[in-house]
Structure formats: C-alpha cells, structure tokens
Design a protein around this motif. Structure first.
Motif, mmCIF file in Angstrom:
data_model
loop_
_atom_site.group_PDB
_atom_site.id
_atom_site.type_symbol
_atom_site.label_atom_id
_atom_site.label_comp_id
_atom_site.label_asym_id
_atom_site.label_seq_id
_atom_site.Cartn_x
_atom_site.Cartn_y
_atom_site.Cartn_z
ATOM 1 N N ARG A 122 77.827 48.346 40.809
ATOM 2 C CA ARG A 122 76.792 48.403 39.887
ATOM 3 C C ARG A 122 76.465 49.985 39.720
ATOM 4 O O ARG A 122 76.505 50.403 38.473
ATOM 5 N N ARG A 123 76.323 50.784 40.716
ATOM 6 C CA ARG A 123 76.100 52.163 40.736
ATOM 7 C C ARG A 123 77.279 52.905 39.764
ATOM 8 O O ARG A 123 76.980 53.710 39.109
ATOM 9 N N LEU A 124 78.504 52.474 40.220
ATOM 10 C CA LEU A 124 79.644 53.222 39.594
ATOM 11 C C LEU A 124 79.839 52.728 38.081
ATOM 12 O O LEU A 124 79.874 53.360 37.228
ATOM 13 N N ALA A 125 79.317 51.671 37.727
ATOM 14 C CA ALA A 125 79.349 51.165 36.094
ATOM 15 C C ALA A 125 77.978 52.084 35.508
ATOM 16 O O ALA A 125 78.225 52.314 34.212
ATOM 17 N N THR A 162 79.876 43.079 53.537
ATOM 18 C CA THR A 162 80.733 43.719 52.803
ATOM 19 C C THR A 162 80.729 43.451 51.440
ATOM 20 O O THR A 162 80.670 44.319 50.484
ATOM 21 N N LYS A 163 80.426 42.173 50.990
ATOM 22 C CA LYS A 163 80.047 41.701 49.697
ATOM 23 C C LYS A 163 79.185 42.428 48.778
ATOM 24 O O LYS A 163 79.260 42.898 47.780
ATOM 25 N N ASP A 164 77.996 42.398 49.653
ATOM 26 C CA ASP A 164 76.679 42.964 49.004
ATOM 27 C C ASP A 164 76.948 44.539 48.831
ATOM 28 O O ASP A 164 76.590 45.027 47.706
ATOM 29 N N ALA A 165 77.781 45.231 49.491
ATOM 30 C CA ALA A 165 78.072 46.643 49.532
ATOM 31 C C ALA A 165 78.958 46.808 48.339
ATOM 32 O O ALA A 165 78.777 47.975 47.381
ATOM 33 N N GLU A 166 79.990 46.166 48.178
ATOM 34 C CA GLU A 166 80.663 46.330 47.082
ATOM 35 C C GLU A 166 80.257 45.980 45.935
ATOM 36 O O GLU A 166 80.523 46.745 44.693
#
Length: 134
Positions: free
Chosen positions: A64-67, A55-59
């Motif tokens: 990163r992708r959203l930024a 979950t931490k890795d996916a978040e």
C-alpha cells in the motif's frame, strides 16, 4: 469431557482389567507426556499461524505504501526500511521457533530419562532389562 489419561485407563481396564501398579504408573506417565506433546504442538502451530498473519499484514502495508509513493528515492527508502524490518522479524521468529522446538525436544528427553529413573530395572521399551556378561 474425558481426558486422554482417562481414556487410556479405561482401555487398560477393558483389556485385562488389572494392570500392575508399575503399568498404571507408566500408563499415567505416557498419558501425561502425550498431553504435554499435543500442547507443545498446539503452541508451535499457534506461533506459526501468527507469524504468517503478521507477515501477510506487513506485506500488504508495504504494498500500500509503495503504491502511494511517487518518488523513486522514497520508494528505495521504503524498500530498505521494509527489508530491515523483515530481517529483524525473521531473526526474532527464528529465535522464538528455536526456543519452542528446544522445549519440545528437551521435554521428550526428560520424559525418557524420568521413565528410566522411575524403574531402573526396565529397558527403554518397558520390558525387563537384561544384563550381559562382559
């Protein structure tokens, strides 16, 4: 390294030395049940830890992708994909944890029933079974 069963058997020897054969068998069954219990607790803990890590890795990847996203439509698409992925992950993990817990409880019930079957004249607490008249 001594096992839990070895330690329990040593305790029987220290506190009386001569456990009846049924007592030794019950002690061995209890030790085996405790070993299985701790293994199952370890399995649940490992699954929980792995779930938190994923979950931490996916978040972090989503952030990163959203930024890096400079288009509102692309941000909405990324968010929708991420929510869909999280829902699928949640469902899969829920099923996995349910399976682990059902195994945990079914083993406890099996152990209780096998203990009763091993000595039908004893009560669930290990003492003598008392029969009452109707």
């Amino acid at each position: 390294m001594p096992t839990i069963k070895d330690e329990l058997m040593k305790a029987v020897q220290r506190f009386g030395g001569h456990a009846p054969v049924n007592g030794q068998r019950q002690l061995a069954l209890m030790a085996d049940a405790h070993i299985r219990l701790f293994k199952q607790i370890e399995d649940v803990n490992d699954a929980w830890s792995e779930s938190i890590r994923r979950t931490k890795d996916a978040e972090a990847e989503f952030a990163r992708r959203l930024a890096d996203c400079d288009d509102a439509a692309k941000a909405v698409e990324l968010s929708t994909d991420w929510l869909t992925s999280r829902a699928a992950t949640f469902l899969a993990e829920s099923q996995r944890f349910t399976g682990l817990w059902l195994t945990f409880y079914s083993d406890a019930v099996k152990a209780a029933w096998s203990g009763a079957a091993a000595n039908p004249n004893s009560a669930p607490d290990g003492g003598p079974r008392t029969h009452s008249s109707p």
